[in-house]
Design a protein around this motif. Structure first.
Motif, PDB file in Angstrom:
ATOM      1  N   GLY A 163       0.776  -1.235   0.000  1.00 36.65           N
ATOM      2  CA  GLY A 163       0.000   0.000   0.000  1.00 36.65           C
ATOM      3  C   GLY A 163       0.806   1.282   0.000  1.00 36.65           C
ATOM      4  O   GLY A 163       0.247   2.357  -0.165  1.00 36.65           O
ATOM      5  N   LEU A 164       2.124   1.204   0.186  1.00 32.00           N
ATOM      6  CA  LEU A 164       2.957   2.405   0.172  1.00 32.00           C
ATOM      7  C   LEU A 164       3.481   2.647  -1.232  1.00 32.00           C
ATOM      8  O   LEU A 164       4.109   1.771  -1.827  1.00 32.00           O
ATOM      9  N   GLY A 165       3.235   3.837  -1.770  1.00 29.07           N
ATOM     10  CA  GLY A 165       3.642   4.153  -3.129  1.00 29.07           C
ATOM     11  C   GLY A 165       4.800   5.110  -3.191  1.00 29.07           C
ATOM     12  O   GLY A 165       5.415   5.437  -2.176  1.00 29.07           O
ATOM     13  N   ALA A 166       5.099   5.572  -4.390  1.00 27.49           N
ATOM     14  CA  ALA A 166       6.197   6.512  -4.649  1.00 27.49           C
ATOM     15  C   ALA A 166       7.500   5.981  -4.082  1.00 27.49           C
ATOM     16  O   ALA A 166       8.244   6.678  -3.411  1.00 27.49           O
ATOM     17  N   LEU A 167       7.780   4.711  -4.392  1.00 26.70           N
ATOM     18  CA  LEU A 167       8.963   4.072  -3.823  1.00 26.70           C
ATOM     19  C   LEU A 167      10.181   4.157  -4.723  1.00 26.70           C
ATOM     20  O   LEU A 167      11.207   3.590  -4.422  1.00 26.70           O
ATOM     21  N   GLY A 168      10.062   4.824  -5.810  1.00 22.43           N
ATOM     22  CA  GLY A 168      11.176   4.912  -6.739  1.00 22.43           C
ATOM     23  C   GLY A 168      10.651   4.776  -8.152  1.00 22.43           C
ATOM     24  O   GLY A 168       9.469   4.530  -8.372  1.00 22.43           O
ATOM     25  N   LEU A 227      14.296  -1.117  -9.469  1.00 24.31           N
ATOM     26  CA  LEU A 227      13.906   0.243  -9.100  1.00 24.31           C
ATOM     27  C   LEU A 227      15.149   1.106  -9.010  1.00 24.31           C
ATOM     28  O   LEU A 227      16.218   0.625  -8.641  1.00 24.31           O
ATOM     29  N   THR A 228      14.997   2.380  -9.333  1.00 18.90           N
ATOM     30  CA  THR A 228      16.131   3.300  -9.254  1.00 18.90           C
ATOM     31  C   THR A 228      16.002   4.171  -8.019  1.00 18.90           C
ATOM     32  O   THR A 228      15.875   5.373  -8.097  1.00 18.90           O
ATOM     33  N   ASN A 229      15.993   3.508  -6.886  1.00 16.08           N
ATOM     34  CA  ASN A 229      15.911   4.205  -5.604  1.00 16.08           C
ATOM     35  C   ASN A 229      16.255   3.200  -4.531  1.00 16.08           C
ATOM     36  O   ASN A 229      16.125   2.001  -4.740  1.00 16.08           O
ATOM     37  N   ILE A 230      16.693   3.657  -3.398  1.00 16.43           N
ATOM     38  CA  ILE A 230      16.886   2.769  -2.261  1.00 16.43           C
ATOM     39  C   ILE A 230      16.486   3.524  -1.012  1.00 16.43           C
ATOM     40  O   ILE A 230      16.907   4.649  -0.803  1.00 16.43           O
ATOM     41  N   ASN A 231      15.600   2.923  -0.244  1.00 18.78           N
ATOM     42  CA  ASN A 231      15.158   3.527   0.999  1.00 18.78           C
ATOM     43  C   ASN A 231      14.674   2.410   1.927  1.00 18.78           C
ATOM     44  O   ASN A 231      14.520   1.267   1.496  1.00 18.78           O
ATOM     45  N   PRO A 232      14.432   2.713   3.204  1.00 16.79           N
ATOM     46  CA  PRO A 232      14.034   1.661   4.146  1.00 16.79           C
ATOM     47  C   PRO A 232      12.768   0.914   3.755  1.00 16.79           C
ATOM     48  O   PRO A 232      12.621  -0.262   4.055  1.00 16.79           O
ATOM     49  N   VAL A 233      11.839   1.570   3.055  1.00 17.95           N
ATOM     50  CA  VAL A 233      10.603   0.905   2.657  1.00 17.95           C
ATOM     51  C   VAL A 233      10.895  -0.200   1.640  1.00 17.95           C
ATOM     52  O   VAL A 233      10.235  -1.238   1.619  1.00 17.95           O
ATOM     53  N   PRO A 264      22.376  -2.192  -4.528  1.00 19.82           N
ATOM     54  CA  PRO A 264      23.113  -1.529  -5.607  1.00 19.82           C
ATOM     55  C   PRO A 264      24.614  -1.774  -5.504  1.00 19.82           C
ATOM     56  O   PRO A 264      25.176  -1.804  -4.414  1.00 19.82           O
ATOM     57  N   THR A 265      25.227  -1.959  -6.661  1.00 15.29           N
ATOM     58  CA  THR A 265      26.689  -2.020  -6.693  1.00 15.29           C
ATOM     59  C   THR A 265      27.218  -0.598  -6.706  1.00 15.29           C
ATOM     60  O   THR A 265      26.574   0.315  -7.233  1.00 15.29           O
ATOM     61  N   PHE A 266      28.367  -0.409  -6.136  1.00 11.54           N
ATOM     62  CA  PHE A 266      28.945   0.929  -6.031  1.00 11.54           C
ATOM     63  C   PHE A 266      29.781   1.204  -7.271  1.00 11.54           C
ATOM     64  O   PHE A 266      30.848   0.637  -7.472  1.00 11.54           O
ATOM     65  N   GLU A 267      29.263   2.060  -8.132  1.00 13.77           N
ATOM     66  CA  GLU A 267      29.978   2.488  -9.330  1.00 13.77           C
ATOM     67  C   GLU A 267      29.816   3.994  -9.446  1.00 13.77           C
ATOM     68  O   GLU A 267      28.696   4.513  -9.385  1.00 13.77           O
ATOM     69  N   MET A 268      30.916   4.679  -9.594  1.00 16.33           N
ATOM     70  CA  MET A 268      30.889   6.136  -9.678  1.00 16.33           C
ATOM     71  C   MET A 268      30.085   6.588 -10.894  1.00 16.33           C
ATOM     72  O   MET A 268      30.183   6.013 -11.974  1.00 16.33           O
ATOM     73  N   GLU A 307      20.577   1.224  -8.642  1.00 14.49           N
ATOM     74  CA  GLU A 307      19.502   0.307  -8.988  1.00 14.49           C
ATOM     75  C   GLU A 307      19.361  -0.741  -7.895  1.00 14.49           C
ATOM     76  O   GLU A 307      20.340  -1.329  -7.459  1.00 14.49           O
ATOM     77  N   PHE A 308      18.135  -0.957  -7.466  1.00  9.02           N
ATOM     78  CA  PHE A 308      17.822  -1.962  -6.456  1.00  9.02           C
ATOM     79  C   PHE A 308      16.874  -2.955  -7.103  1.00  9.02           C
ATOM     80  O   PHE A 308      15.843  -2.571  -7.660  1.00  9.02           O
ATOM     81  N   SER A 309      17.200  -4.247  -7.079  1.00  9.83           N
ATOM     82  CA  SER A 309      16.343  -5.224  -7.746  1.00  9.83           C
ATOM     83  C   SER A 309      15.775  -6.221  -6.747  1.00  9.83           C
ATOM     84  O   SER A 309      16.412  -6.551  -5.748  1.00  9.83           O
ATOM     85  N   LEU A 310      14.562  -6.661  -7.045  1.00  5.61           N
ATOM     86  CA  LEU A 310      13.855  -7.634  -6.226  1.00  5.61           C
ATOM     87  C   LEU A 310      13.359  -8.764  -7.116  1.00  5.61           C
ATOM     88  O   LEU A 310      12.950  -8.541  -8.256  1.00  5.61           O
ATOM     89  N   GLU A 311      13.417  -9.973  -6.575  1.00  5.61           N
ATOM     90  CA  GLU A 311      12.794 -11.117  -7.241  1.00  5.61           C
ATOM     91  C   GLU A 311      11.852 -11.748  -6.228  1.00  5.61           C
ATOM     92  O   GLU A 311      12.219 -11.989  -5.084  1.00  5.61           O
ATOM     93  N   MET A 312      10.645 -12.014  -6.665  1.00  7.61           N
ATOM     94  CA  MET A 312       9.580 -12.437  -5.765  1.00  7.61           C
ATOM     95  C   MET A 312       9.025 -13.797  -6.166  1.00  7.61           C
ATOM     96  O   MET A 312       8.815 -14.062  -7.350  1.00  7.61           O
ATOM     97  N   SER A 313       8.791 -14.646  -5.168  1.00  6.29           N
ATOM     98  CA  SER A 313       8.059 -15.881  -5.374  1.00  6.29           C
ATOM     99  C   SER A 313       6.582 -15.530  -5.253  1.00  6.29           C
ATOM    100  O   SER A 313       6.142 -15.042  -4.218  1.00  6.29           O
ATOM    101  N   VAL A 314       5.817 -15.740  -6.309  1.00  9.79           N
ATOM    102  CA  VAL A 314       4.451 -15.231  -6.409  1.00  9.79           C
ATOM    103  C   VAL A 314       3.435 -16.326  -6.087  1.00  9.79           C
ATOM    104  O   VAL A 314       3.462 -17.396  -6.679  1.00  9.79           O
ATOM    105  N   TYR A 315       2.530 -16.035  -5.125  1.00  8.86           N
ATOM    106  CA  TYR A 315       1.448 -16.948  -4.757  1.00  8.86           C
ATOM    107  C   TYR A 315       0.121 -16.498  -5.342  1.00  8.86           C
ATOM    108  O   TYR A 315      -0.739 -17.318  -5.631  1.00  8.86           O
ATOM    109  N   THR A 316      -0.072 -15.196  -5.453  1.00  7.23           N
ATOM    110  CA  THR A 316      -1.278 -14.649  -6.070  1.00  7.23           C
ATOM    111  C   THR A 316      -0.850 -13.644  -7.131  1.00  7.23           C
ATOM    112  O   THR A 316       0.148 -12.946  -6.962  1.00  7.23           O
ATOM    113  N   PHE A 317      -1.609 -13.595  -8.216  1.00  4.84           N
ATOM    114  CA  PHE A 317      -1.246 -12.715  -9.327  1.00  4.84           C
ATOM    115  C   PHE A 317      -2.505 -12.317 -10.080  1.00  4.84           C
ATOM    116  O   PHE A 317      -3.352 -13.159 -10.373  1.00  4.84           O
TER     117      PHE A 317
END
Length: 167
Positions: free
Chosen positions: A17-22, A62-68, A113-117, A122-132
């Motif tokens: 339910g939280l948006g604007a995450l990147g 996603l092109t953002n990284i934050n605690p959410v 994210p890897t550290f490159e000047m 970029e932060f990536s996620l892979e999800m095991s999906v139960y509902t779609f």
């Protein structure tokens, strides 16, 4: 019917339910791949496609990284990811199409994210999906729920005849 090329023009990501995450850079929805078995005929072998799907996975960058964004890495509770995308057709008449992908499951890979000047974070996620659920202009085209044994394509329950035979 005339077909025109379409291109994605933007997307929003919501986690629990939280948006604007990147900014969603890429999204790979689950691949609907059926289980198969090898069968033998008199002149050779072939694959028999079964009505059950292999486990579903989805990937996003996603092109953002934050605690959410880090919070879904906890496997204590399943997460719900909601991705709303816009697609625009090109040609004489431009038409916007809204695509909504809603997924429930557990994050199984989180790539920090890897550290490159001077390179975009970029932060990536892979999800095991139960509902779609996959909707185009708010019309559900695919509904998949492994917990409740639901798999519908264009509103037609693919497991209705199987459930009738079980009960």
């Amino acid at each position: 019917m005339q077909f025109t090329p379409q291109a994605f023009t933007g997307a929003n990501v919501f986690i629990d339910g939280l948006g604007a995450l990147g900014i969603l850079k890429t999204f790979e929805p689950p691949k609907l791949e059926y289980s198969t078995i090898e069968a033998t005929a008199s002149i050779g072998k072939y694959e028999k496609v079964l009505p059950s799907l292999k486990p579903l996975n989805a990937k996003m960058v996603l092109t953002n990284i934050n605690p959410v964004l880090i919070a879904p890495l906890s496997t204590l509770l399943p997460k719900v990811l909601y991705i709303k995308q816009n697609m625009t057709s090109t040609g004489i008449t431009q038409e916007d199409t809204q695509i909504i992908a809603t997924m429930g499951g557990v994050i199984k890979v989180g790539e920090l994210p890897t550290f490159e000047m001077e390179k975009e974070v970029e932060f990536s996620l892979e999800m095991s999906v139960y509902t779609f659920s996959y909707q185009v202009n708010k019309v559900p085209l695919i509904v998949y729920d492994v917990v409740n044994s639901v798999y519908a394509i264009n509103g037609i329950d693919q497991f209705a005849s199987i459930r009738e035979n079980i009960t």
